[in-house]
Write an enzyme that holds these catalytic residues in place. Structure first.
Site, PDB file in Angstrom:
ATOM      1  N   SER A 169     -30.497  13.661 -24.728  1.00 54.74           N
ATOM      2  CA  SER A 169     -30.280  12.249 -24.338  1.00 54.74           C
ATOM      3  C   SER A 169     -28.905  11.646 -25.110  1.00 54.74           C
ATOM      4  CB  SER A 169     -31.210  11.332 -24.164  1.00 54.74           C
ATOM      5  OG  SER A 169     -31.515  10.832 -25.571  1.00 54.74           O
TER       6      SER A 169
ATOM      7  N   ASP B 166     -43.619   0.988 -10.069  1.00 59.15           N
ATOM      8  CA  ASP B 166     -42.507   1.188 -10.612  1.00 59.15           C
ATOM      9  C   ASP B 166     -41.580   2.641 -10.242  1.00 59.15           C
ATOM     10  OD1 ASP B 166     -42.890  -0.779 -12.461  1.00 59.15           O
ATOM     11  OD2 ASP B 166     -43.283   0.373 -14.127  1.00 59.15           O
TER      12      ASP B 166
ATOM     13  N   LEU C 164     -37.903  -3.380 -17.122  1.00 56.14           N
ATOM     14  CA  LEU C 164     -36.901  -3.237 -15.940  1.00 56.14           C
ATOM     15  C   LEU C 164     -37.492  -1.735 -15.569  1.00 56.14           C
ATOM     16  CD1 LEU C 164     -33.702  -4.758 -16.536  1.00 56.14           C
ATOM     17  CD2 LEU C 164     -35.646  -5.892 -15.366  1.00 56.14           C
ATOM     18  N   SER C 165     -38.285  -1.236 -16.276  1.00 54.54           N
ATOM     19  CA  SER C 165     -38.878   0.336 -16.019  1.00 54.54           C
ATOM     20  C   SER C 165     -37.732   1.277 -16.204  1.00 54.54           C
ATOM     21  CB  SER C 165     -39.391   0.323 -14.416  1.00 54.54           C
ATOM     22  OG  SER C 165     -40.165   1.389 -14.515  1.00 54.54           O
ATOM     23  N   SER C 166     -37.240   1.559 -17.463  1.00 58.09           N
ATOM     24  CA  SER C 166     -36.508   2.724 -17.727  1.00 58.09           C
ATOM     25  C   SER C 166     -37.149   3.895 -17.739  1.00 58.09           C
ATOM     26  CB  SER C 166     -35.827   2.207 -19.159  1.00 58.09           C
ATOM     27  OG  SER C 166     -36.943   1.981 -20.114  1.00 58.09           O
TER      28      SER C 166
END
Length: 378
Positions: A60, A169, A122-124
């Site tokens: 990542s 989500d 914000l639900s990454s």
């Protein structure tokens, strides 16, 4: 870092999925209730190439020096930890929850990038799960629809990551549409797209990220879920979805004070979701402000998941002209949202930033979001 820099060649495909803002309906999802989220124009991108062996490798942009590896033959939550579990867990859940036969499948090289703020509510995490789930399903030709993938994402988060979250989500990230909210019945998984019409009404959603980070896998979230399950059992129902507002006096007689307040939040929040959907359809977004404010008060006082920074954000936004405001997400930190007139955005941002400085809090990050399309192949 890029996929090419990590793996030495270019990816074959890219998939992306958005984070989400929950307009209203907090902690109702795991109680079989109603929620009203929307996908946002902040996305996580998964660049992917298939391998010719059974290995999945994950890297990542936010951990550029690490490459995590796991064989399809070793998929098990015991072999996963850290953020890479959000990727490995999807492959495992496709097999365990959706029944996919992976015995003849090959693995992937995966590289994750994102502009969804981490820890802001914000639900990454769901953005990673949904982009990867759609990619793996397409590339392995599993034929699963988006509602099935939402269940896969939730199963992975519950059992591979260890966070006892509901299905909201993932549903928002997979099913979102432009300038609309997703009205989701978390029991039946029936959905309806409801027009937000913010653009036509000169409104925007302002996100106020307090930068107080939260972690759902820790105790506060689980304690609230346990309280809800105790309350449902005492009321003799499958889930708090089955308790109506008019049942609350009986609940108060049966339950201790803390459990009753937890139950009261869920029951009244479900009703607020239904009222918000009706109000949006009949009167438009300018009429939902009081419902947003009431939701925040319930989370602050009955569910006790707000923090002083969130309360200050909501109070300041309302004092400077917001139509409505509330904390959003699991609580114990994260972000608040404010529904604001477009021309008032700057003044409200300045007021909130100044209020945080006066209180001695970290400077918040304030930005607008727009309701956007769900997960897709880019």
């Amino acid at each position: 870092m890029t996929f090419q820099q990590v793996y030495g060649y270019e990816p074959a495909v890219r998939y992306s999925a958005p984070g989400r803002v929950n307009l209203i309906g907090e902690h109702t999802d795991y109680n079989d209730g109603y929620v009203l989220p929307f996908a946002i124009d902040r996305r996580t991108v998964a660049s992917i190439a298939q391998r010719d062996d059974r290995l999945i490798r994950v890297a990542s942009a936010f951990e550029p020096d690490a490459v995590h590896e796991l064989s399809l033959d070793a998929l098990s939550p015991e072999n996963m930890d850290g953020w890479s579990a959000y990727v490995f867990g999807i492959a495992w859940a496709l097999r365990e929850q959706a029944g996919a036969d992976l015995s003849d499948k090959t693995g992937f090289d995966v590289f994750i990038e994102s502009d969804v703020p981490v820890g802001a509510g914000l639900s990454s995490s769901a953005a990673i799960e949904c982009g990867v789930a759609l990619a793996f399903t397409d590339l392995w030709e599993l034929g699963l629809d988006r509602k099935a993938l939402a269940r896969v994402g939730q199963y992975s988060e519950n059992h591979a990551v260890g966070a006892p979250t509901g299905i909201m989500d993932q549903s928002a990230s997979l099913l979102g549409e432009q300038d609309a909210v997703v009205f989701l019945d978390c029991r039946t998984l029936d959905t309806a797209v409801v027009d937000l019409a913010l653009e036509a009404n000169g409104l925007e959603v302002l996100v106020i990220d307090t930068r107080v980070e939260h972690a759902h896998a820790t105790g506060g979230y689980k304690a609230r879920r346990d309280s809800c399950e105790r309350g449902a059992a005492a009321m003799g129902v499958e889930a708090l979805r089955d308790v109506a507002v008019e049942d609350l006096p009986r609940a108060q007689e049966l339950l201790d004070d803390e459990t009753f307040r937890r139950v009261r939040h869920i029951v009244t929040e479900d009703q607020r979701v239904l009222d918000t959907v009706r109000t949006l359809r009949e009167q438009g977004p300018r009429a939902i402000g009081e419902l947003l404010v009431a939701s925040h008060a319930s989370m602050r006082d009955d569910f006790e998941i707000s923090v002083p920074e969130l309360d200050l954000a909501v109070e300041t936004a309302m004092a400077h002209g917001a139509v409505g405001a509330r904390m959003t997400g699991g609580g114990f930190g994260g972000a608040a949202i404010a529904l604001v007139d477009r021309e008032a955005r700057g003044a409200i941002t300045d007021a909130v930033t100044s209020a945080f400085a006066s209180a001695g809090y970290r400077e918040p990050t304030v930005f607008t979001v727009h309701a956007a399309q769900g997960a897709r192949r880019d």
